[in-house]
Design a protein around this motif. Sequence first.
Motif, PDB file in Angstrom:
ATOM      1  N   LEU A   1      -3.784   6.474  -3.262  1.00 12.87           N
ATOM      2  CA  LEU A   1      -3.292   5.236  -2.673  1.00 12.87           C
ATOM      3  C   LEU A   1      -3.278   4.145  -3.740  1.00 12.87           C
ATOM      4  CD1 LEU A   1      -2.413   3.795  -0.051  1.00 12.87           C
ATOM      5  CD2 LEU A   1      -4.823   3.186   0.289  1.00 12.87           C
ATOM      6  N   ARG A   2      -2.098   3.566  -3.949  1.00 11.16           N
ATOM      7  CA  ARG A   2      -1.973   2.456  -4.890  1.00 11.16           C
ATOM      8  C   ARG A   2      -1.673   1.182  -4.116  1.00 11.16           C
ATOM      9  NH1 ARG A   2       1.623   5.028  -9.860  1.00 11.16           N
ATOM     10  NH2 ARG A   2       0.195   6.756 -10.342  1.00 11.16           N
ATOM     11  N   THR A   3      -2.416   0.146  -4.433  1.00 15.27           N
ATOM     12  CA  THR A   3      -2.259  -1.118  -3.718  1.00 15.27           C
ATOM     13  C   THR A   3      -2.082  -2.275  -4.700  1.00 15.27           C
ATOM     14  OG1 THR A   3      -4.637  -1.609  -3.675  1.00 15.27           O
ATOM     15  CG2 THR A   3      -3.762  -0.231  -1.900  1.00 15.27           C
ATOM     16  N   GLY A   4      -1.599  -3.353  -4.188  1.00 12.02           N
ATOM     17  CA  GLY A   4      -1.454  -4.547  -5.014  1.00 12.02           C
ATOM     18  C   GLY A   4      -1.041  -5.726  -4.161  1.00 12.02           C
ATOM     19  N   PHE A   5      -1.089  -6.903  -4.742  1.00 10.33           N
ATOM     20  CA  PHE A   5      -0.657  -8.089  -4.003  1.00 10.33           C
ATOM     21  C   PHE A   5      -0.168  -9.155  -4.972  1.00 10.33           C
ATOM     22  CE2 PHE A   5      -5.218  -8.688  -4.758  1.00 10.33           C
ATOM     23  CZ  PHE A   5      -5.262  -9.986  -5.287  1.00 10.33           C
ATOM     24  N   ASP A   6       0.560 -10.101  -4.413  1.00  8.70           N
ATOM     25  CA  ASP A   6       1.104 -11.213  -5.186  1.00  8.70           C
ATOM     26  C   ASP A   6       0.944 -12.468  -4.338  1.00  8.70           C
ATOM     27  OD1 ASP A   6       2.657 -13.127  -6.486  1.00  8.70           O
ATOM     28  OD2 ASP A   6       4.218 -11.718  -7.054  1.00  8.70           O
ATOM     29  N   ASP A   7       0.228 -13.460  -4.876  1.00  3.45           N
ATOM     30  CA  ASP A   7      -0.005 -14.698  -4.123  1.00  3.45           C
ATOM     31  C   ASP A   7       1.281 -15.479  -3.874  1.00  3.45           C
ATOM     32  OD1 ASP A   7      -2.743 -14.337  -3.850  1.00  3.45           O
ATOM     33  OD2 ASP A   7      -3.202 -15.370  -5.731  1.00  3.45           O
ATOM     34  N   GLY A   8       2.278 -15.276  -4.708  1.00  3.67           N
ATOM     35  CA  GLY A   8       3.563 -15.930  -4.506  1.00  3.67           C
ATOM     36  C   GLY A   8       3.501 -17.446  -4.479  1.00  3.67           C
TER      37      GLY A   8
ATOM     38  N   ARG B   1       0.874  -1.176   0.000  1.00  3.62           N
ATOM     39  CA  ARG B   1       0.000   0.000   0.000  1.00  3.62           C
ATOM     40  C   ARG B   1       0.908   1.223   0.000  1.00  3.62           C
ATOM     41  NH1 ARG B   1      -3.695   0.993   4.225  1.00  3.62           N
ATOM     42  NH2 ARG B   1      -5.405   1.381   2.778  1.00  3.62           N
ATOM     43  N   CYS B   2       0.819   2.033  -1.048  1.00  6.41           N
ATOM     44  CA  CYS B   2       1.729   3.177  -1.208  1.00  6.41           C
ATOM     45  C   CYS B   2       0.943   4.434  -1.575  1.00  6.41           C
ATOM     46  CB  CYS B   2       2.760   2.891  -2.301  1.00  6.41           C
ATOM     47  SG  CYS B   2       3.633   1.314  -2.132  1.00  6.41           S
ATOM     48  N   MET B   3       1.218   5.521  -0.868  1.00  2.00           N
ATOM     49  CA  MET B   3       0.609   6.812  -1.175  1.00  2.00           C
ATOM     50  C   MET B   3       1.531   7.538  -2.149  1.00  2.00           C
ATOM     51  SD  MET B   3      -2.167   8.503  -0.498  1.00  2.00           S
ATOM     52  CE  MET B   3      -2.743   7.847   1.070  1.00  2.00           C
ATOM     53  N   VAL B   4       1.057   7.747  -3.370  1.00  2.00           N
ATOM     54  CA  VAL B   4       1.910   8.329  -4.407  1.00  2.00           C
ATOM     55  C   VAL B   4       1.281   9.602  -4.981  1.00  2.00           C
ATOM     56  CG1 VAL B   4       2.835   6.068  -5.019  1.00  2.00           C
ATOM     57  CG2 VAL B   4       0.872   6.970  -6.267  1.00  2.00           C
ATOM     58  N   LEU B   5       2.128  10.416  -5.570  1.00  2.00           N
ATOM     59  CA  LEU B   5       1.676  11.653  -6.199  1.00  2.00           C
ATOM     60  C   LEU B   5       0.947  11.333  -7.495  1.00  2.00           C
ATOM     61  CD1 LEU B   5       1.972  14.779  -5.816  1.00  2.00           C
ATOM     62  CD2 LEU B   5       3.963  14.627  -7.331  1.00  2.00           C
ATOM     63  N   LYS B   6      -0.206  11.944  -7.679  1.00  2.00           N
ATOM     64  CA  LYS B   6      -0.962  11.734  -8.910  1.00  2.00           C
ATOM     65  C   LYS B   6      -0.211  12.310 -10.101  1.00  2.00           C
ATOM     66  CE  LYS B   6      -5.562  11.964  -6.743  1.00  2.00           C
ATOM     67  NZ  LYS B   6      -6.818  12.753  -6.645  1.00  2.00           N
ATOM     68  N   SER B   7      -0.392  11.698 -11.234  1.00  2.00           N
ATOM     69  CA  SER B   7       0.268  12.174 -12.449  1.00  2.00           C
ATOM     70  C   SER B   7      -0.161  13.604 -12.763  1.00  2.00           C
ATOM     71  CB  SER B   7      -0.094  11.255 -13.626  1.00  2.00           C
ATOM     72  OG  SER B   7       0.488  11.722 -14.820  1.00  2.00           O
ATOM     73  N   GLY B   8       0.816  14.463 -13.043  1.00  2.00           N
ATOM     74  CA  GLY B   8       0.522  15.849 -13.386  1.00  2.00           C
ATOM     75  C   GLY B   8       0.304  16.753 -12.198  1.00  2.00           C
ATOM     76  N   HIS B   9       0.441  16.223 -10.978  1.00  2.00           N
ATOM     77  CA  HIS B   9       0.240  17.038  -9.782  1.00  2.00           C
ATOM     78  C   HIS B   9       1.586  17.313  -9.111  1.00  2.00           C
ATOM     79  CE1 HIS B   9      -4.280  16.699  -9.406  1.00  2.00           C
ATOM     80  NE2 HIS B   9      -4.020  15.767 -10.318  1.00  2.00           N
ATOM     81  N   THR B  10       1.629  18.379  -8.320  1.00  2.00           N
ATOM     82  CA  THR B  10       2.882  18.793  -7.674  1.00  2.00           C
ATOM     83  C   THR B  10       2.948  18.440  -6.198  1.00  2.00           C
ATOM     84  OG1 THR B  10       1.979  20.965  -7.110  1.00  2.00           O
ATOM     85  CG2 THR B  10       3.064  20.730  -9.263  1.00  2.00           C
ATOM     86  N   GLY B  11       1.788  18.189  -5.595  1.00  2.00           N
ATOM     87  CA  GLY B  11       1.750  17.938  -4.170  1.00  2.00           C
ATOM     88  C   GLY B  11       1.451  19.179  -3.357  1.00  2.00           C
TER      89      GLY B  11
END
Length: 241
Positions: A87-94, A68-78
């Motif tokens: 918030l971008r999330t993901g998982f891998d069953d491995g 779970r990572c909080m990242v800057l949106k494309s085209g935005h400065t913050g």
Amino acid sequence: MSKLDTFVRSSRPTPVVVATSQEIRDRGSIFVGSVYRATSPEEAQAALHYHKHVIHAGKDVYEISAWRCMVLKSGHTGLAGPDDFELRTGFDDGGEQWAGSRVLKTMQTEGVIDAIVIVSRWFGGTLLGPTRFRHIETCTSEVCRKFNKAVEMDESIQTLSTLDDILATLREELNALKSGSSSTSETTTDTGGRQAMNKVHDYSAVRDALDLSKAKRLIHARESAIQAVKSLIAKQKGGDK
């Protein structure tokens, strides 16, 4: 050249494990959770690659992960605040089907952000059924709580460092008010006093022990000291009038 050498020679810093869980052993299988800092999905993937190919290089182990990572949106400065981030999330069953989503859900419950959790499972030859998910969630919960504690400690140490700087500046101001037009010898003494007041505090022992109670006591002490010095400055200025 070993995989470790290849990783170390790359431009990317070596990932560091923030915390690990206790081992869970069940009918020959072993489960262990690990958590790394990751401020982007790319950092999460780098940590996963390092964990699989350096920490557990050559080992037959399932590596179940979620991030779970909080990242800057494309085209935005913050500069616009929270709305500039997503918030971008993901998982891998491995290799452990349906397990990655369990890790992600537990991270959400524990409120962990900017991290990747990896639960490693060594299969003992006996199928555990749904019990394996409970073990995976237990390992995840443990490292998530340790991670949040580490984050809180880092914030406390940063607060202490800031308060130390403020206190040193105020003490310098008070010392200057007291000394007024000092002689050369007095100035030398004053310089030594400033050096003593500006001494950098070493909080590594508190940080390493994750002693939040002590960190909070220190913060309270610094805040009290700042108020006391401010009062002395006000009295000194009042007496000069």
